[in-house]
Design an enzyme around this catalytic site. Structure first.
Site, PDB file in Angstrom:
ATOM      1  N   HIS A  41      -1.205  -4.037   9.644  1.00 25.04           N
ATOM      2  CA  HIS A  41      -1.093  -3.612   8.244  1.00 25.04           C
ATOM      3  C   HIS A  41      -0.136  -2.420   8.182  1.00 25.04           C
ATOM      4  O   HIS A  41      -0.529  -1.297   7.874  1.00 25.04           O
ATOM      5  CB  HIS A  41      -2.473  -3.259   7.696  1.00 25.04           C
ATOM      6  CG  HIS A  41      -2.570  -3.241   6.196  1.00 25.04           C
ATOM      7  ND1 HIS A  41      -1.483  -3.490   5.369  1.00 25.04           N
ATOM      8  CD2 HIS A  41      -3.620  -3.008   5.367  1.00 25.04           C
ATOM      9  CE1 HIS A  41      -1.880  -3.414   4.108  1.00 25.04           C
ATOM     10  NE2 HIS A  41      -3.172  -3.116   4.080  1.00 25.04           N
ATOM     11  N   ARG A  82       1.276 -11.441   2.400  1.00 21.67           N
ATOM     12  CA  ARG A  82      -0.043 -11.128   2.988  1.00 21.67           C
ATOM     13  C   ARG A  82      -0.621 -12.448   3.507  1.00 21.67           C
ATOM     14  O   ARG A  82      -0.792 -13.386   2.741  1.00 21.67           O
ATOM     15  CB  ARG A  82      -0.984 -10.516   1.941  1.00 21.67           C
ATOM     16  CG  ARG A  82      -2.437 -10.516   2.402  1.00 21.67           C
ATOM     17  CD  ARG A  82      -3.337  -9.648   1.560  1.00 21.67           C
ATOM     18  NE  ARG A  82      -3.056  -8.248   1.802  1.00 21.67           N
ATOM     19  CZ  ARG A  82      -3.858  -7.248   1.416  1.00 21.67           C
ATOM     20  NH1 ARG A  82      -4.976  -7.500   0.761  1.00 21.67           N
ATOM     21  NH2 ARG A  82      -3.536  -6.005   1.685  1.00 21.67           N
ATOM     22  N   GLN A 103       0.129  -0.003   5.159  1.00 16.45           N
ATOM     23  CA  GLN A 103      -0.995   0.924   5.091  1.00 16.45           C
ATOM     24  C   GLN A 103      -0.728   2.157   5.942  1.00 16.45           C
ATOM     25  O   GLN A 103      -0.996   3.291   5.542  1.00 16.45           O
ATOM     26  CB  GLN A 103      -2.275   0.227   5.576  1.00 16.45           C
ATOM     27  CG  GLN A 103      -3.507   1.095   5.452  1.00 16.45           C
ATOM     28  CD  GLN A 103      -3.838   1.379   4.004  1.00 16.45           C
ATOM     29  OE1 GLN A 103      -3.904   0.472   3.180  1.00 16.45           O
ATOM     30  NE2 GLN A 103      -4.029   2.651   3.659  1.00 16.45           N
ATOM     31  N   ASP A 108     -12.773   1.616   8.751  1.00 15.22           N
ATOM     32  CA  ASP A 108     -12.437   0.474   7.886  1.00 15.22           C
ATOM     33  C   ASP A 108     -13.621  -0.491   7.911  1.00 15.22           C
ATOM     34  O   ASP A 108     -14.542  -0.351   8.734  1.00 15.22           O
ATOM     35  CB  ASP A 108     -11.138  -0.197   8.391  1.00 15.22           C
ATOM     36  CG  ASP A 108     -10.603  -1.289   7.461  1.00 15.22           C
ATOM     37  OD1 ASP A 108     -11.040  -1.351   6.287  1.00 15.22           O
ATOM     38  OD2 ASP A 108      -9.762  -2.092   7.910  1.00 15.22           O
ATOM     39  N   ARG A 114       0.208   4.395  -1.094  1.00 19.37           N
ATOM     40  CA  ARG A 114       0.754   3.053  -0.892  1.00 19.37           C
ATOM     41  C   ARG A 114       1.969   2.849  -1.790  1.00 19.37           C
ATOM     42  O   ARG A 114       2.995   2.309  -1.372  1.00 19.37           O
ATOM     43  CB  ARG A 114      -0.316   1.977  -1.195  1.00 19.37           C
ATOM     44  CG  ARG A 114      -1.488   1.960  -0.218  1.00 19.37           C
ATOM     45  CD  ARG A 114      -1.081   1.499   1.163  1.00 19.37           C
ATOM     46  NE  ARG A 114      -0.458   0.188   1.125  1.00 19.37           N
ATOM     47  CZ  ARG A 114      -1.123  -0.971   1.100  1.00 19.37           C
ATOM     48  NH1 ARG A 114      -2.424  -0.990   1.135  1.00 19.37           N
ATOM     49  NH2 ARG A 114      -0.474  -2.126   1.075  1.00 19.37           N
ATOM     50  N   CYS A 136      -8.597   2.755   4.397  1.00 19.02           N
ATOM     51  CA  CYS A 136      -7.561   2.041   3.643  1.00 19.02           C
ATOM     52  C   CYS A 136      -8.075   1.454   2.338  1.00 19.02           C
ATOM     53  O   CYS A 136      -7.287   1.158   1.452  1.00 19.02           O
ATOM     54  CB  CYS A 136      -6.945   0.947   4.514  1.00 19.02           C
ATOM     55  SG  CYS A 136      -8.098  -0.361   4.978  1.00 19.02           S
TER      56      CYS A 136
HETATM   57  N1   CP Z   1      -5.718  -1.305   1.559  1.00 17.31           N
HETATM   58  C1   CP Z   1      -5.300  -2.486   1.050  1.00 17.31           C
HETATM   59  O1   CP Z   1      -4.399  -3.124   1.553  1.00 17.31           O
HETATM   60  O2   CP Z   1      -5.968  -2.873  -0.072  1.00 17.31           O
HETATM   61  P1   CP Z   1      -5.842  -4.275  -0.835  1.00 17.31           P
HETATM   62  O3   CP Z   1      -6.532  -5.301   0.027  1.00 17.31           O
HETATM   63  O4   CP Z   1      -6.576  -4.047  -2.146  1.00 17.31           O
HETATM   64  O5   CP Z   1      -4.402  -4.611  -1.029  1.00 17.31           O
HETATM   65  N1  NVA Z   2      -9.203  -4.693   7.663  1.00 23.13           N
HETATM   66  C1  NVA Z   2      -9.234  -5.053   6.259  1.00 23.13           C
HETATM   67  C2  NVA Z   2      -8.186  -4.314   5.511  1.00 23.13           C
HETATM   68  C3  NVA Z   2      -8.136  -4.615   4.038  1.00 23.13           C
HETATM   69  C4  NVA Z   2      -7.034  -3.899   3.334  1.00 23.13           C
HETATM   70  C5  NVA Z   2      -9.040  -6.542   6.122  1.00 23.13           C
HETATM   71  O1  NVA Z   2      -8.181  -7.099   6.834  1.00 23.13           O
HETATM   72  O2  NVA Z   2      -9.761  -7.175   5.344  1.00 23.13           O
END
Ligand code: CP
Ligand code: NVA
Length: 307
Positions: free
Chosen positions: A131, A104, A134, A222, A292, A264
């Protein structure tokens, strides 16, 4: 000669529809308890986080264990990666120790560099522009509740962010219509939309959330401030720009009567989504979070060639 290229899972657009469908099917089989034995026995996966996570971290770690493998969770802050060792060198080293890497990151260039130099699969656990894990969970969730997604209308309201951009890629591969309502300033990149349309995707862009939602079978939103937007003082203007895009009962009323609501998570209740909608009968957000776990098992089984 040379060894075969590792099965990276970086972007949905990298894979054809049949390959993505295979991963999704494996995830469904895992959810149904149809994956026998311990297919990841003897395999170790490094899970590297440059950004916080609840779902991605726990679902990957638990999923890998349930498949019989081992997971190592690493914060980039505690790694030399966090003080300047290159993603390329990190990839070369980790490829000697583990069997796959999930990353990540707030910079997609880093995961591309990691993948280019890794001899093991690299899985995208969120970047500033994507993502894909997701989306695998979201596709699974839609199909569980409403059947095949091909030919359906999905509406997005809010920021044209990383999740929205993976939705665009998914629309190109899974053949659903995607209507995105965003402030023009926060529209998804034109290059990506153009790519999707060249692939035959039906992508409709508007600034009007009611127009996007009209008759849709699924409504998605989101956060207004993604992790990669947290630097700087643009947050107030984002809130002002995005307030009209809130997913509330009035907006949802315009969708199909049996529309489902996805997010998400994490949600900022009272901002991009109201309690009423998030806790209401059309919301499937916690099924989506659960998926997930299952969807990523499909990705892992595919990437590690274990099924
Ligand atoms: N939706 C998602 O990726 O959540 P986290 O940031 O908690 O991993
Ligand atoms: N768009 C959000 C998704 C988190 C899972 C972010 O990037 O923070």
């Amino acid at each position: 000669g040379g060894r075969p290229a590792p099965r990276h899972f970086l972007e949905l657009m990298d894979h054809d529809a049949a390959t993505l469908r295979r991963m999704l099917d494996l995830g469904v089989q895992a959810k149904r308890g149809q994956v026998e034995g311990k297919p990841l026995a003897g395999k170790t996966v490094a899970l590297i986080f440059e950004k916080p996570s609840t779902r991605t971290r726990v679902s990957f770690e638990v999923g890998i264990r349930q498949l019989g493998g081992d997971a190592i969770v690493l914060s980039s802050k505690d790694m030399q990666l966090g003080r300047g060792e290159t993603p390329a060198d990190t990839a070369r080293v980790l490829s000697r120790y583990v069997d796959a890497i999930m990353l990540r990151t707030d910079n997609v260039a880093k995961i591309r560099e990691l993948a280019e130099h890794a001899t093991i699969p690299v899985i995208n656990g969120l970047t500033d522009v994507s993502h894909p894990c997701q989306l695998m969970a979201d596709l699974m969730t839609f199909e569980e509740h409403r059947g095949p997604i091909a030919g359906q209308v999905v509406a997005w309201t809010g920021d044209g962010n990383n999740v929205a951009q993976s939705f665009i890629q998914a629309a190109a591969r899974f053949d659903f219509t995607l209507r995105l309502a965003t402030p023009p300033e926060l529209a998804p990149p034109a290059q990506l939309v153009d790519w999707a349309r060249r692939e035959g995707a039906r992508i409709e862009l508007t600034a009007d959330p009611h127009a996007a939602v009209a008759g849709a079978r699924c409504v998605v939103t989101d956060t207004w401030v993604s992790m990669s937007d947290e630097k700087g003082d643009a947050q107030i203007s984002r809130h002002n720009l995005l307030a009209p895009y809130q997913l509330n009962a009035a907006l949802l009323k315009g969708a199909a009567p049996d529309a489902i609501v996805m997010h998400c998570l994490p949600a900022h209740r009272g901002e991009e989504i109201t309690d009423e909608v998030m806790d209401g009968p059309q919301s499937v957000v916690f099924d989506e979070a659960e998926n997930r776990l299952h969807a990523q098992k499909g990705v892992l089984l595919w990437a590690l060639g274990a099924a």
